[in-house]
Enzyme design. Structure first.
Site, PDB file in Angstrom:
ATOM      1  N   GLU A 102       0.810  -1.216   0.000  1.00 58.78           N
ATOM      2  CA  GLU A 102       0.000   0.000   0.000  1.00 58.78           C
ATOM      3  C   GLU A 102       0.851   1.277   0.000  1.00 58.78           C
ATOM      4  O   GLU A 102       0.330   2.374  -0.207  1.00 58.78           O
ATOM      5  CB  GLU A 102      -0.921   0.017   1.213  1.00 58.78           C
ATOM      6  CG  GLU A 102      -0.199   0.051   2.541  1.00 58.78           C
ATOM      7  CD  GLU A 102      -1.153   0.019   3.724  1.00 58.78           C
ATOM      8  OE1 GLU A 102      -0.701   0.300   4.848  1.00 58.78           O
ATOM      9  OE2 GLU A 102      -2.348  -0.279   3.525  1.00 58.78           O
ATOM     10  N   GLY A 131       1.224  -8.717  -6.043  1.00 60.97           N
ATOM     11  CA  GLY A 131       2.634  -8.668  -6.441  1.00 60.97           C
ATOM     12  C   GLY A 131       2.849  -9.222  -7.826  1.00 60.97           C
ATOM     13  O   GLY A 131       3.637  -8.680  -8.618  1.00 60.97           O
ATOM     14  N   ASP A 132       2.151 -10.306  -8.150  1.00 65.81           N
ATOM     15  CA  ASP A 132       2.254 -10.878  -9.492  1.00 65.81           C
ATOM     16  C   ASP A 132       1.719  -9.917 -10.543  1.00 65.81           C
ATOM     17  O   ASP A 132       2.253  -9.829 -11.650  1.00 65.81           O
ATOM     18  CB  ASP A 132       1.487 -12.205  -9.557  1.00 65.81           C
ATOM     19  CG  ASP A 132       2.100 -13.269  -8.669  1.00 65.81           C
ATOM     20  OD1 ASP A 132       3.328 -13.263  -8.495  1.00 65.81           O
ATOM     21  OD2 ASP A 132       1.342 -14.105  -8.144  1.00 65.81           O
ATOM     22  N   GLY A 165     -10.702  -7.137  -6.548  1.00 65.74           N
ATOM     23  CA  GLY A 165     -11.459  -8.382  -6.684  1.00 65.74           C
ATOM     24  C   GLY A 165     -10.850  -9.516  -5.892  1.00 65.74           C
ATOM     25  O   GLY A 165      -9.712  -9.429  -5.409  1.00 65.74           O
ATOM     26  N   SER A 171      -9.306 -11.962 -10.764  1.00 68.33           N
ATOM     27  CA  SER A 171      -9.417 -10.509 -10.627  1.00 68.33           C
ATOM     28  C   SER A 171      -8.268  -9.738 -11.285  1.00 68.33           C
ATOM     29  O   SER A 171      -8.162  -8.527 -11.109  1.00 68.33           O
ATOM     30  CB  SER A 171      -9.491 -10.130  -9.149  1.00 68.33           C
ATOM     31  OG  SER A 171      -8.370 -10.620  -8.441  1.00 68.33           O
TER      32      SER A 171
END
Length: 204
Positions: A102, A131-132, A165, A171
Site C-alpha cells: 500500500e 505482487g504478481d 477483486g 481478478s
C-alpha cells in the site's frame, strides 16, 4: 524477451531449484533479460535455504522484484529501501523494483531512482496476487522497450486494480483497464548519487 523466475519453484525441490538456475544461466548466455521475484515462503523452506538459492541466481538476474520489508528483512537484513537497492545493485542487478504494498514502490537503475505512488481506484478487497500483477504489468512494458519507470507505473496500476477483486487470477485486470488508470500513477524521479568511495549510492 524476458525469462521470469521466482523463488517459489526454487523451494519446491532440489531438482526444481537446479532447473531454475540452469534456465537463468541459459537465458543469460543468449542475451535474454532475466527477472527474479524473491517471493519468500518460509513454509516451504528455511530462510538460509532461501538466501542460498537467491545468491545462486543473482549473477544472472537483470531485474529483481523484492517485497519490502516482508522478504528483504529476513533475506538480507534490510531496514530501508536504500539498503535493499544497495544490496542488489552491489551484486550486479541492473534494475531493482521494490514492492511496498500500500506504500507503492521504489525503482532504481544505474542512473536514477524513483518513488511510485500506490493506486487502488476501486478499493481493496483481496491483495492475493497483487505482487504478481505488479510484475506482469512491469514486464509487459520491458518487452515493449519502455523504461523501468514507465514499467513501474503499469505495474502499480495493474496491482491497484487487481486488489479490487477476490482471488489471485480471476481478478487480474485487462490491458484496457490498466491503460485507463495508468495515468493516475505518480512517479517522482531523482538522480542516483555517487558515494565518497566512488561507487554508486542510492538517493532514496
Amino acid at each position: 524477451k524476458v525469462l521470469h523466475i521466482s523463488a517459489i519453484p526454487q523451494a519446491i525441490s532440489a531438482s526444481a531449484r537446479a532447473t531454475v538456475l540452469k534456465a537463468a544461466q541459459i537465458a543469460k548466455e543468449r542475451d535474454v533479460t532475466v527477472s527474479y521475484d524473491t517471493n519468500l515462503r518460509p513454509s516451504l523452506w528455511t530462510i538460509e535455504e532461501a538466501r542460498e538459492a537467491m545468491s545462486d541466481v543473482l549473477p544472472y538476474v537483470d531485474i529483481v522484484f523484492p517485497s519490502h520489508p516482508e522478504d528483504t528483512g529476513p533475506l538480507i537484513g534490510a531496514s530501508s529501501e536504500a539498503e535493499v537497492v544497495q544490496f542488489f545493485r552491489s551484486r550486479g542487478v541492473d534494475t531493482v523494483a521494490v514492492k511496498r504494498g500500500e506504500s507503492g514502490a521504489w525503482v532504481a537503475t544505474q542512473k536514477e531512482t524513483a518513488s511510485v505512488s500506490a493506486l487502488a481506484p476501486q478499493g481493496v478487497l483481496d491483495t492475493t496476487g497483487a505482487g504478481d500483477a505488479f510484475v506482469g504489468g512491469f514486464l509487459h512494458c520491458i518487452v515493449q522497450g519502455l523504461d523501468a519507470f514507465e514499467a513501474a507505473r503499469w505495474g502499480t496500476a495493474s496491482a491497484g486494480l487487481k486488489v479490487a477483486g477476490r482471488g489471485a487470477v480471476a481478478s487480474q485486470p485487462s490491458r484496457e483497464q490498466v491503460e485507463s488508470h495508468v495515468g493516475q500513477v505518480q512517479v517522482r524521479r531523482h538522480p542516483r548519487q555517487t558515494s565518497q568511495a566512488g561507487g554508486p549510492a542510492s538517493s532514496l
